[in-house]
Write a protein that holds these residues in place. Sequence first.
Motif, PDB file in Angstrom:
ATOM      1  N   ALA A 172     -30.116 -36.839 -80.157  1.00 34.10           N
ATOM      2  CA  ALA A 172     -30.648 -36.662 -78.791  1.00 34.10           C
ATOM      3  C   ALA A 172     -30.116 -35.380 -78.146  1.00 34.10           C
ATOM      4  N   ARG A 173     -29.132 -34.761 -78.804  1.00 32.75           N
ATOM      5  CA  ARG A 173     -28.604 -33.508 -78.256  1.00 32.75           C
ATOM      6  C   ARG A 173     -29.698 -32.441 -78.230  1.00 32.75           C
ATOM      7  N   ALA A 174     -29.689 -31.616 -77.258  1.00 34.31           N
ATOM      8  CA  ALA A 174     -30.736 -30.581 -77.151  1.00 34.31           C
ATOM      9  C   ALA A 174     -30.701 -29.666 -78.371  1.00 34.31           C
ATOM     10  N   GLU A 175     -29.505 -29.431 -78.871  1.00 40.86           N
ATOM     11  CA  GLU A 175     -29.369 -28.476 -79.987  1.00 40.86           C
ATOM     12  C   GLU A 175     -29.320 -29.180 -81.339  1.00 40.86           C
ATOM     13  N   ALA A 176     -29.745 -30.429 -81.355  1.00 43.12           N
ATOM     14  CA  ALA A 176     -29.654 -31.208 -82.612  1.00 43.12           C
ATOM     15  C   ALA A 176     -30.426 -30.502 -83.729  1.00 43.12           C
ATOM     16  N   GLU A 177     -29.818 -30.499 -84.907  1.00 46.10           N
ATOM     17  CA  GLU A 177     -30.439 -29.822 -86.053  1.00 46.10           C
ATOM     18  C   GLU A 177     -31.272 -30.804 -86.889  1.00 46.10           C
ATOM     19  N   SER A 178     -31.280 -32.082 -86.486  1.00 46.14           N
ATOM     20  CA  SER A 178     -32.015 -33.077 -87.288  1.00 46.14           C
ATOM     21  C   SER A 178     -32.740 -34.047 -86.360  1.00 46.14           C
ATOM     22  N   GLU A 179     -33.683 -34.742 -86.935  1.00 44.19           N
ATOM     23  CA  GLU A 179     -34.422 -35.761 -86.183  1.00 44.19           C
ATOM     24  C   GLU A 179     -34.681 -36.949 -87.103  1.00 44.19           C
ATOM     25  N   ILE A 180     -34.589 -38.134 -86.568  1.00 42.40           N
ATOM     26  CA  ILE A 180     -34.871 -39.346 -87.338  1.00 42.40           C
ATOM     27  C   ILE A 180     -36.379 -39.582 -87.281  1.00 42.40           C
ATOM     28  N   VAL A 181     -37.013 -39.583 -88.454  1.00 39.13           N
ATOM     29  CA  VAL A 181     -38.472 -39.741 -88.485  1.00 39.13           C
ATOM     30  C   VAL A 181     -38.898 -41.119 -88.982  1.00 39.13           C
ATOM     31  N   LEU A 182     -37.919 -41.891 -89.523  1.00 39.73           N
ATOM     32  CA  LEU A 182     -38.266 -43.232 -90.008  1.00 39.73           C
ATOM     33  C   LEU A 182     -37.007 -44.077 -90.145  1.00 39.73           C
TER      34      LEU A 182
END
Length: 217
Positions: A25-35
């Motif tokens: 959820a960090r603005a600068e997050a380098e990853s995202e949970i897609v599943l």
Amino acid sequence: MARLKVGVLISGSGTNLQALIDDCARAEAESEIVLVLSNQADAFGLTRAERADLPHRVIDHREHSSRAAFEQALSQALEASGVELVCLAGFMRVLTAEFVERWRDRLINIHPSLLPAFKGLDTHARAIEAGVRFAGCTVHFVRPEVDNGPIIVQAAVPVLPDDTAETLAARVLREEHRCLPLAVRLIAQGRVSVVGARCVIDAEAPGGALVNPAPGP
Ligand code: GRF
């Protein structure tokens, strides 16, 4: 820069999943949970995914004729979502060598001990029984041998004289929630490479040593 697409496999409460959700959820997050995938329909982690508005589904191992068919369903769901890194976060099914090789070096696990010590279950009770002064957790790349593989991140916590398996587990779990997101960040930043059976990581190591019991005056 495109964020690293992460898939998370769970079986239970999902507090490690929650730690990843919060970190992404960090603005600068380098990853995202897609599943988010669970093999258990009643896993509270599914509620956490729903609350975070993340794609999630149950793939129940009991509804598949074989371990291979179950794992094929997992891989198909992960690949359909474009997952680039799979995180086992309290996922309680042993995965076959075929699945592990299919996702080699794109599959990480968090284990509640300082591997290679205390592989398997009941790690905290065993650590107390063994009288070790430090316990902790390990994030590692998965290999066919259970709780084995190149180590990415570890955290050590002191074992206290009055510790029970429950009090030690709670102390270690807090560190798990730091270590799994850290490992994902390091991987997403391209700072982790696997060289043989070890990881080479482009990051600072802490200074000094921990001593338990603390040296007196
Ligand atoms: C954690 O202690 C993890 O180390 C172990 O199972 C537990 C899962 O906890 N593999 P949660 O589901 O992430 O809360």
